[in-house]
Design a protein around this motif. Structure first.
Motif, short mmCIF file in Angstrom:
data_model
loop_
_atom_site.label_atom_id
_atom_site.label_comp_id
_atom_site.label_asym_id
_atom_site.label_seq_id
_atom_site.Cartn_x
_atom_site.Cartn_y
_atom_site.Cartn_z
N SER A 63 13.67 12.37 -12.12
CA SER A 63 13.56 13.67 -11.85
C SER A 63 12.88 13.81 -10.52
O SER A 63 11.77 13.08 -10.04
CB SER A 63 12.54 14.24 -12.69
N MET A 64 13.46 14.37 -9.44
CA MET A 64 13.18 14.55 -8.03
C MET A 64 11.79 15.11 -8.13
O MET A 64 11.04 14.87 -7.23
CB MET A 64 14.09 15.34 -7.26
N GLU A 65 11.61 16.32 -8.97
CA GLU A 65 10.58 17.16 -8.59
C GLU A 65 9.05 16.06 -9.01
O GLU A 65 8.20 16.12 -8.57
CB GLU A 65 10.36 18.04 -9.89
N ASP A 66 9.37 15.11 -10.13
CA ASP A 66 8.41 14.03 -10.16
C ASP A 66 7.87 13.44 -8.95
O ASP A 66 6.82 13.09 -8.74
CB ASP A 66 8.89 13.11 -11.22
N VAL A 67 8.65 12.76 -8.20
CA VAL A 67 8.57 11.95 -7.17
C VAL A 67 8.36 12.72 -5.67
O VAL A 67 7.60 12.12 -4.73
CB VAL A 67 9.60 10.74 -6.96
N ALA A 68 8.80 13.92 -5.67
CA ALA A 68 9.05 14.29 -4.23
C ALA A 68 7.52 14.61 -3.77
O ALA A 68 7.23 14.46 -2.53
CB ALA A 68 9.77 15.98 -4.42
N GLY B 38 0.78 -1.26 0.16
CA GLY B 38 -0.01 -0.06 -0.02
C GLY B 38 0.75 1.22 -0.01
O GLY B 38 0.43 2.44 0.17
N HIS B 39 2.05 1.39 -0.22
CA HIS B 39 3.01 2.28 -0.21
C HIS B 39 3.22 2.81 -1.59
O HIS B 39 2.95 2.28 -2.65
CB HIS B 39 4.30 1.96 0.49
N PHE B 40 3.58 4.14 -1.91
CA PHE B 40 3.83 4.73 -2.98
C PHE B 40 5.40 5.11 -2.83
O PHE B 40 5.86 5.68 -2.04
CB PHE B 40 3.20 6.33 -2.92
N ILE B 41 6.12 4.16 -3.72
CA ILE B 41 7.44 4.13 -3.48
C ILE B 41 8.09 4.68 -4.95
O ILE B 41 7.85 4.32 -5.88
CB ILE B 41 7.96 2.62 -3.60
N GLY B 42 9.09 5.49 -4.63
CA GLY B 42 9.83 6.26 -5.61
C GLY B 42 11.37 5.42 -5.94
O GLY B 42 11.98 5.30 -5.03
N ILE B 43 11.62 5.23 -7.05
CA ILE B 43 13.03 4.66 -7.40
C ILE B 43 13.45 5.96 -8.28
O ILE B 43 13.30 5.95 -9.14
CB ILE B 43 13.00 3.41 -8.06
N ILE B 44 14.65 6.35 -8.15
CA ILE B 44 15.35 7.33 -8.65
C ILE B 44 17.01 7.20 -8.75
O ILE B 44 17.43 6.38 -8.03
CB ILE B 44 14.95 8.81 -7.98
N GLY B 45 17.27 7.66 -9.80
CA GLY B 45 18.88 7.58 -10.50
C GLY B 45 19.08 7.98 -11.41
O GLY B 45 18.24 8.14 -12.29
N HIS B 46 20.18 8.43 -11.62
CA HIS B 46 20.75 8.70 -13.12
C HIS B 46 20.60 7.87 -14.17
O HIS B 46 20.35 6.53 -13.86
CB HIS B 46 22.18 9.17 -12.96
N THR B 47 20.64 8.23 -15.44
CA THR B 47 20.53 7.30 -16.64
C THR B 47 21.61 6.25 -16.30
O THR B 47 22.75 6.48 -16.32
CB THR B 47 20.49 7.99 -17.89
N GLY B 48 21.13 4.79 -16.49
CA GLY B 48 22.22 3.85 -16.51
C GLY B 48 22.42 3.29 -15.03
O GLY B 48 23.43 2.35 -14.80
N SER B 49 21.67 3.87 -14.10
CA SER B 49 22.18 3.45 -12.85
C SER B 49 21.34 1.94 -12.30
O SER B 49 21.69 1.50 -11.25
CB SER B 49 21.54 4.64 -11.74
#
Ligand SMILES: Nc1ncnc2c1ncn2[C@@H]1O[C@H](COP(=O)(O)OP(=O)(O)O)[C@@H](O)[C@H]1O
Ligand SMILES: [Mg+2]
Lengths: 283, 267
Positions: free
Chosen positions: A203-208, A33-44
């Motif tokens: 993009s941090m703005e997307d997930v923040a 039930g969580h909303f989880i963000g995965i973020i990282g540079h291209t190729g991470s």
């Protein structure tokens, strides 16, 4: 319904000149039930990581558990797993193939073995939830605009009623308005259906704004795994990874440095506004 | 997918063989293939020595050379078995209508060696030369055919575009396949008709994307004023260095030795 990765390593083309360690000893848990963000540079390694969640990729070493069952165990039904963990690939519009929109969305439910009637019900519901107008249901998917195609493709996964919805950079290549619409839709879905959502983005703005938990990938390793405000407080380290904290983090830190007693953890414009007004004594 | 096909898989390394002009390698491969058919018996020792010297020089691990063989091993065994049992001559073993002759053993061995060496020889060329350089070499070597109205440049251009697109389309196929599997598509079970039908969700998006890419490429080429081969120059024209001439000399000496061995010594 939780997913757990236990020391997962993945190597592309092992033993050749093109060997590539895409995931290095990644352990994580995606609670219900969580909303989880995965973020990282291209190729991470983000895309590689999420393909482990529904058994499309097999870890070179390590284990993946769904509801505490090893999905690479001997008798495990991975095809059935894919109905529970719905994965929307990057640029999902390139997977559309049917003659009309609604038949394409029915593809997943049909593979689940649902009756014609149930399939249609599921498809209509999913299409409506992602905001595709009924007038488009009988059109060819190839006639739609880019943003509409993407919605149809997301509906195609949603129609399987997954418990976990994983989206790989769903906003890539969309204009700012399309981006906000898709993210808003996904956030709405998460609340409405109460499902777990994993959102991949660079993009941090997307997930923040939306996520409860933020996983940061860096060169195939998990760098951070914490609530977003905690991750953003490491904004200097994030920069070294080619990422940036949301703009508000920078502004709030700058204000604090200049002596205004604001909350540096504010990430959205609304939170920042409130905190600044409060600090200025206007509230 | 298709990991076993070494042909067309460049192995980057810093070696003399890698640095040779692609035309030398192309001609060299042809000469080597010819020599394999010139050899009769002991000549294969020369062929073996030559082959392994080149492999050593190329710095490509032997495993990579042998990988190409996986694609043909059925053909290899088939050829050898047929030759073994169907050649007439002095019988050394008999069972019912099956018999093996001394000549059969010889031919089977020779065929086996020829096929294996042929594949390894071609693999050396493709492992040490990028596909683009190879098409450059062919364009340059076949240029005289333009006199008889063979569209050499156009064929070479089509080849290099095709080569460029094979890995892209393979990657795309893989992606689409996975995307459909994520929606529960099943490509493994069912009878032949069901399996062919199961390919539709892969083929339709693949063709759509191939046409889109072809369209984009044509536009990009036109935007840069591409108008065919006439008067077109190259950014990196092929120029022979002294090492290339030396390599030609070695190749000629090798071919001469092969012919002498066969014609004079009947090896
Ligand atoms: N099919 C593949 N074969 C070989 N290497 C790959 C393949 N797919 C991805 N990689 C490599 O693995 C690394 C991680 O890629 P990926 O998971 O796609 O990262 P991200 O989604 O974060 O951009 C990259 O360095 C990429 O070049
Ligand atoms: Mg990716």
């Amino acid at each position: 319904m939780s997913i757990r990765l236990d020391h997962v390593t993945y190597t592309y083309s092992p033993g050749t000149a093109y060997e590539m360690h895409a995931l290095k000893d990644v352990s994580l848990e995606l609670p219900d039930g969580h909303f989880i963000g995965i973020i990282g540079h291209t190729g991470s390694g983000k895309s590689t990581l999420i393909q482990h969640l529904n058994g499309l990729m097999r870890p070179t070493s390590g284990h993946v558990y769904f509801n505490d069952e090893d999905i690479w165990g001997e008798k495990y039904d991975r095809r059935n797993l894919r109905f529970h963990v719905g994965l929307v690939f990057q640029y999902p519009e390139y997977q559309l193939f049917e003659t009309d929109v609604i038949t394409d969305v029915c593809f997943g439910p049909k593979n689940q073995g649902l009756s014609e009637e149930d399939r249609m019900k599921r498809a209509e519901e999913a299409l409506r939830q992602v905001g595709v107008d009924e007038s488009l249901f009988r059109k060819s998917p190839f006639e739609l605009s880019g943003g509409q195609k993407r919605r149809v493709a997301i509906a195609g996964v949603l129609a399987m009623n997954p418990d976990v919805l994983v989206l790989d950079e769903p906003t890539a290549g969309l204009d700012p308005m399309g981006r906000d619409e898709i993210l808003g839709t996904v956030a709405g879905l998460q609340k409405q259906r109460g499902i777990t959502v994993v959102l991949v983005s660079h993009s941090m703005e997307d997930v923040a704004e939306y996520v409860d938990q933020l996983i940061v990938m860096n060169h195939g390793e998990k760098a951070f795994d914490a609530p977003p405000r905690e991750v953003f407080s490491h904004y200097k380290e994030l920069e070294k990874m080619g990422l940036a904290a949301p703009q508000m983090t920078y502004i709030m830190h700058a204000l604090k440095e200049r002596g205004l007693d604001v909350d540096v953890h504010a990430t959205t414009i609304e939170e920042a506004e409130e905190s600044i007004l409060h600090a200025l004594g206007r509230k | 997918m298709f990991k076993d096909i070494t042909i067309g898989q460049y192995y980057p390394a810093d070696s003399l063989i890698h640095k040779l002009d692609p035309r030398v390698k192309f001609v060299g491969t042809l000469i080597y293939i010819i020599s394999l058919f010139v050899f009769h018996t002991w000549g294969y020792v020369l062929g073996t020595v030559f082959l392994f010297s080149v492999i050593r020089l190329s710095k490509v691990p032997l495993g990579f050379m042998l990988r190409g063989l996986k694609a043909i091993w059925i053909l290899l065994i088939f050829t050898m078995v047929l030759n073994l049992f169907l050649t007439q001559g002095t019988v050394v073993w008999q069972f019912g209508i099956l018999h093996i002759t001394r000549e059969g053993i010889g031919t089977a061995a020779k065929m086996g060696i020829r096929l294996v060496y042929l594949i390894i020889g071609c693999s050396i060329m493709t492992l040490t030369t990028t596909p683009n350089k190879l098409t450059d070499a062919m364009e340059s070597l076949f240029r005289p055919l333009r006199k008889v109205h063979v569209p050499v440049h156009e064929i070479a251009m089509m080849m290099s575009i095709a080569l460029r697109f094979i890995p892209i389309l393979m990657e795309e196929t893989d992606k689409i396949k996975k995307a459909q599997m994520a929606r529960g598509a099943d490509f493994e079970s069912g009878n032949v008709i069901q399996r062919v039908k199961a390919m539709v969700p892969i083929l339709v998006p693949l063709f759509v994307s191939a046409f889109r890419r072809a369209n984009d490429l044509a536009l990009a080429m036109e935007a840069r004023c591409y108008h065919g081969g006439d008067g077109r120059t190259q950014m990196r024209p092929l120029v022979y260095q002294s090492r290339d001439l030396a390599a030609y000399a070695v190749l000629l000496a090798y071919l001469a030795a092969a012919i002498v061995l066969r014609a004079v010594l009947h090896w």
